[in-house]
Design an enzyme around this catalytic site. Structure first.
Site, PDB file in Angstrom:
ATOM      1  N   CYS A   1       2.972 -41.482  -0.823  1.00 40.79           N
ATOM      2  CA  CYS A   1       4.226 -40.730  -0.919  1.00 40.79           C
ATOM      3  C   CYS A   1       4.489 -40.427  -2.391  1.00 40.79           C
ATOM      4  O   CYS A   1       4.465 -41.334  -3.226  1.00 40.79           O
ATOM      5  CB  CYS A   1       5.367 -41.554  -0.339  1.00 40.79           C
TER       6      CYS A   1
ATOM      7  N   TYR B   1       0.849  -1.197   0.000  1.00 37.41           N
ATOM      8  CA  TYR B   1       0.000   0.000   0.000  1.00 37.41           C
ATOM      9  C   TYR B   1       0.886   1.250   0.000  1.00 37.41           C
ATOM     10  O   TYR B   1       0.699   2.162  -0.808  1.00 37.41           O
ATOM     11  CB  TYR B   1      -0.916   0.002   1.227  1.00 37.41           C
ATOM     12  N   ASP B   2       1.862   1.260   0.895  1.00 42.07           N
ATOM     13  CA  ASP B   2       2.769   2.410   0.979  1.00 42.07           C
ATOM     14  C   ASP B   2       3.456   2.669  -0.354  1.00 42.07           C
ATOM     15  O   ASP B   2       3.652   3.807  -0.757  1.00 42.07           O
ATOM     16  CB  ASP B   2       3.844   2.182   2.054  1.00 42.07           C
TER      17      ASP B   2
ATOM     18  N   LYS C   1       8.843   2.643  15.957  1.00 45.12           N
ATOM     19  CA  LYS C   1       7.631   3.054  15.244  1.00 45.12           C
ATOM     20  C   LYS C   1       6.655   1.886  15.355  1.00 45.12           C
ATOM     21  O   LYS C   1       6.739   0.905  14.625  1.00 45.12           O
ATOM     22  CB  LYS C   1       7.935   3.376  13.787  1.00 45.12           C
TER      23      LYS C   1
HETATM   24  S1  IVH Z   1       5.054  10.580  16.536  1.00 44.84           S
HETATM   25  C1  IVH Z   1       3.385  14.153  14.265  1.00 44.84           C
HETATM   26  N1  IVH Z   1       6.021   8.371  17.470  1.00 44.84           N
HETATM   27  O1  IVH Z   1       3.258   6.347  13.013  1.00 44.84           O
HETATM   28  C2  IVH Z   1       3.821  12.811  14.410  1.00 44.84           C
HETATM   29  N2  IVH Z   1       4.325   8.239  15.826  1.00 44.84           N
HETATM   30  O2  IVH Z   1       2.615   8.705  10.491  1.00 44.84           O
HETATM   31  C3  IVH Z   1       3.323  12.222  15.643  1.00 44.84           C
HETATM   32  N3  IVH Z   1       3.677   5.934  15.263  1.00 44.84           N
HETATM   33  O3  IVH Z   1       0.111   6.998  12.643  1.00 44.84           O
HETATM   34  C4  IVH Z   1       3.593  10.830  15.670  1.00 44.84           C
HETATM   35  N4  IVH Z   1       5.053   4.948  16.632  1.00 44.84           N
HETATM   36  O4  IVH Z   1       0.555   6.632  15.062  1.00 44.84           O
HETATM   37  C5  IVH Z   1       5.155   8.927  16.621  1.00 44.84           C
HETATM   38  N5  IVH Z   1       6.969   6.484  18.428  1.00 44.84           N
HETATM   39  C6  IVH Z   1       6.097   7.044  17.583  1.00 44.84           C
HETATM   40  C7  IVH Z   1       5.240   6.270  16.779  1.00 44.84           C
HETATM   41  C8  IVH Z   1       4.366   6.899  15.898  1.00 44.84           C
HETATM   42  C9  IVH Z   1       4.120   4.763  15.735  1.00 44.84           C
HETATM   43  C10 IVH Z   1       2.644   6.070  14.222  1.00 44.84           C
HETATM   44  C11 IVH Z   1       1.664   7.152  14.424  1.00 44.84           C
HETATM   45  C12 IVH Z   1       1.298   7.586  13.035  1.00 44.84           C
HETATM   46  C13 IVH Z   1       2.393   7.048  12.182  1.00 44.84           C
HETATM   47  C14 IVH Z   1       3.192   8.148  11.575  1.00 44.84           C
END
Ligand code: IVH
Length: 686
Positions: free
Chosen positions: A421, A44-45, A124
């Protein structure tokens, strides 16, 4: 003024953009509304990024309805709506180390300085954003991101998540929180919880839960909070979105500890750096560790630590300039299952292999993946013709996660285990309650080929210059029929074979000669008796220092040896009872292969002397008997129950209550690597 774009591909790009938009719209709908995607997140990305790149080059191609023009919406029409106090932003992405450096260069341009900046690096999380509002310390609202401006109200569902405090601070001694306090975090299903949940659902006939992220997302958007409560969700907090001026810390690093102080779960895997190259080195090292984390991540987030700088950097589109998401290369892709081939191992177990439309994943094109066993195939309801999700992670052999049932056309064919087999046509055996289907014919040509390949392989007889291909060639030419025949090969008979020049023949003869002197434990391992690996072989030989003695040992005699349980004893006795085994052994002896232990004392260390171990769960490579034998061979003792006197508990997957008991009593817990390291550190052998 209208401009004619000079690019001769403009027309083609315009068409491509339209096609990408249509595809993305469809996948958005499948993912967010129907909750059953037909492609992986990474795919998708890739579609989204391709469209974004075309539109960036030719802004004229942007249409108002383009998916790039809004923060992706995951609104669910059945749920009540809320308005976010601040738009819920997303992160721009980086795929390479140079992308990260380029991000920093852009920052320098905006700040007009190249001042030293601090960075916070966080996992993330591959889950679902939620925004939590606390009024006077009480959770008053829980919302999804929605389209960034409007979100779904999921307060009742969020309250069922144990790691979401309903009142802060959780510990009364902590400072009072400001009000309102708006916190952002990610709802995930921990890998362990997902596995257990998936298994539970499968026993109830539900096979649709194929990844933790969609399962978590579906669980959060239930209309009935009792359903959410029955699904194991976890929230990790990572951002303070809103609070009265000056009431909260001025940097991300301090915010994370503030959140922890308030009682939120904050990942342990966060780190702060003062140098971008150190960040990059950390990211590089982190990728190898990603699989040992308790939750799924799809990358790492790098944030400028100091909020004054972060805010000064502003927002580009929907992304703050002061943070970037580094995405790991995708490990999950989808492709079509075009057929199933069966392989038979030396022990006779039938393994179904997925034949795939070639697909590129984690740096390689793959055409085959394992389907593990027929139980798995039935449980996942995989069919020929299905679009399937494939995972290739690190060193792991690519495997089929499961089908995408919504992509079915109705022409897919169920997969059933063969009744015979495919190599020797003897009836396939399967015992009720057992996973394996196997060929029970010890004379099966495929089993024999596999046994010989194993016999001559590294770690066993180690006959250099004779690999899998060579073994097949010798079998086809009728020059060998079993393991022992390798030792009666004559140079003259090899001369007519393709690829056998004089020098190669000479070298092979030399390595065969050398293999006759392999120590007895290696010979025993090479014979491929089920459950007899290096450690068990050493233990057996210590008590029965010749193959003749071992061959005539009874199950009772074998079981008196420490580390040899009833199942190893039975397989050893059964194996030696086979006419084929006896004939191979007689021939090996006649060919002059070592049949007696040359060492009166088997190398045995006292590395674990005085220590008692308790085993629980399944280890990645050693069986329980082998682990016991390894411990005893190094002077340790194995006991069945955990007490204060236990030195270590060795725990694998699905460990059960012994592990809990160890934790209660403070007994240290080792995994397989930990045990091996302990032995090695104390000068023992594993
Ligand atoms: S910061 C303004 N920190 O990744 C950015 N996002 O597009 C605020 N995500 O849907 C997000 N882990 O839900 C941040 N440690 C983390 C994260 C995180 C996952 C997700 C977030 C968002 C997507 C970024």
């Amino acid at each position: 003024m209208s401009q004619t774009p000079p690019d001769p591909n403009f027309e083609a790009l315009a068409q491509r953009a339209a096609s990408l938009r249509a595809q993305i719209h469809e996948h958005n709908h499948r993912y967010f509304v129907l909750g059953s995607p037909t492609i992986s997140d990474a795919e998708y990305d890739a579609l989204f990024d391709e469209l974004d790149a075309i539109e960036k080059t030719y802004p004229a191609l942007i249409t108002p309805d383009s998916p790039t023009q809004r923060v992706g919406s995951d609104l669910d029409e059945r749920l009540p709506k809320i308005t976010h106090p601040n738009p819920t932003l997303s992160l721009s992405k980086a795929y390479t180390e140079d992308d990260i450096r380029a991000w920093r260069t852009r920052i320098d341009k905006v700040l007009d300085t190249s001042a030293r900046l601090g960075y916070v690096v966080e996992p993330k999380f591959d889950g679902l954003t939620v925004v939590l509002t606390y009024t006077d310390g009480i959770l008053t609202l829980g919302a999804t991101r929605g389209d960034g401006y409007t979100g779904d109200d999921v307060t009742a569902n969020v309250r069922t998540i144990r790691t979401v405090p309903t009142r802060i601070p959780v510990h009364p001694d902590a400072p009072r929180p400001p009000s309102p306090l708006v916190v952002r975090g990610e709802v995930v299903m921990l890998k362990e919880d997902f596995k257990a949940f998936q298994q539970k659902m499968q026993t109830e006939g539900e096979t649709r839960f194929i990844n933790a992220r969609n399962t978590a997302s579906g669980a959060l958007k239930q209309l009935d909070p009792r359903v959410t409560a029955s699904r194991p969700l976890t929230l990790y907090a990572f951002e303070i979105v809103d609070a009265p001026d000056d009431s909260t810390p001025h940097s991300q690093w301090q915010s994370l500890s503030f959140l922890r102080q308030m009682g939120f779960l904050v990942s342990e895997d966060i780190q702060r750096f003062d140098d971008l190259e150190a960040v990059i080195a950390h990211i590089r090292a982190f990728e190898a560790r990603r699989h040992s984390l308790p939750f799924e991540i799809d990358g790492l987030v790098i944030k400028i630590d100091d909020f004054a700088t972060y805010n000064a950097l502003g927002v580009v589109g929907k992304n703050p300039r002061g943070a970037v998401a580094y995405k790991f290369p995708p490990e999950v892709v989808t492709t079509r299952l075009t057929g199933v081939s069966i392989s038979v191992g030396r022990t006779g177990v039938l393994i179904p292999n997925a034949e795939l439309e070639p697909v590129f994943v984690s740096g390689a094109t793959i055409k085959q993946a394992t389907l593990n066993n027929f139980d798995d195939v039935a449980r996942k309801d995989v069919r020929v013709g299905d679009r399937v999700m494939i995972k290739r992670a690190g060193e792991v052999i690519p495997f089929v996660i499961g089908p995408l049932p919504d992509a079915r056309t109705g022409t897919e064919q169920p997969i059933t285990p063969p009744t015979h087999c495919p190599f020797c046509q003897s009836p396939v055996l399967h015992e009720e309650g057992e996973v394996a289907y196997y060929c029970g014919n010890p004379e099966c040509p495929e089993r024999i080929a596999r046994s010989i390949e194993y016999f001559v392989g590294k770690g066993q007889m180690d006959i250099e210059g004779l690999g899998e291909k060579g073994v097949r060639q010798l079998l086809e030419a009728g020059l060998i029929r079993d393991e022992a025949d390798v030792f009666s090969l004559k140079p003259e008979s090899l001369e007519n074979l393709e690829g056998y020049a004089k020098l190669k023949i000479q070298n092979l003869m030399n390595s065969i000669e050398a293999a006759k002197k392999r120590p007895l434990d290696r010979v025993l391992v090479a014979l491929g008796i089920p459950n007899v690996g290096t450690t068990v072989a050493k233990v057996l030989i210590k008590h029965f220092p010749s193959l003749e003695l071992l061959m005539n040992a009874t199950a009772d005699q074998l079981q008196t040896i420490g580390g040899i349980g009833p199942s190893i004893a039975a397989t050893v006795v059964d194996w030696f009872a086979l006419p084929r085994s006896r004939s191979v052994i007689t021939k090996l002896a006649a060919a002059g292969v070592q049949m007696v232990s040359t060492e009166t004392q088997i190398t045995r260390s006292e590395a674990l002397a005085g220590m008692t171990f308790v085993l629980t769960g399944t280890l990645p490579t050693l069986t329980r008997d082998e682990t016991g034998a390894l411990i005893e061979a190094n002077g340790g003792k194995v006991s069945g129950s955990v007490s204060k006197k236990t030195s270590y508990v060795v725990a694998g997957e699905s460990p059960g209550s012994k592990r809990d008991k160890a934790e209660q009593l403070g007994v240290p817990i080792l995994d397989e690597d930990g045990l091996k390291r302990l032995i090695a550190d104390r000068g023992g052998e594993s």
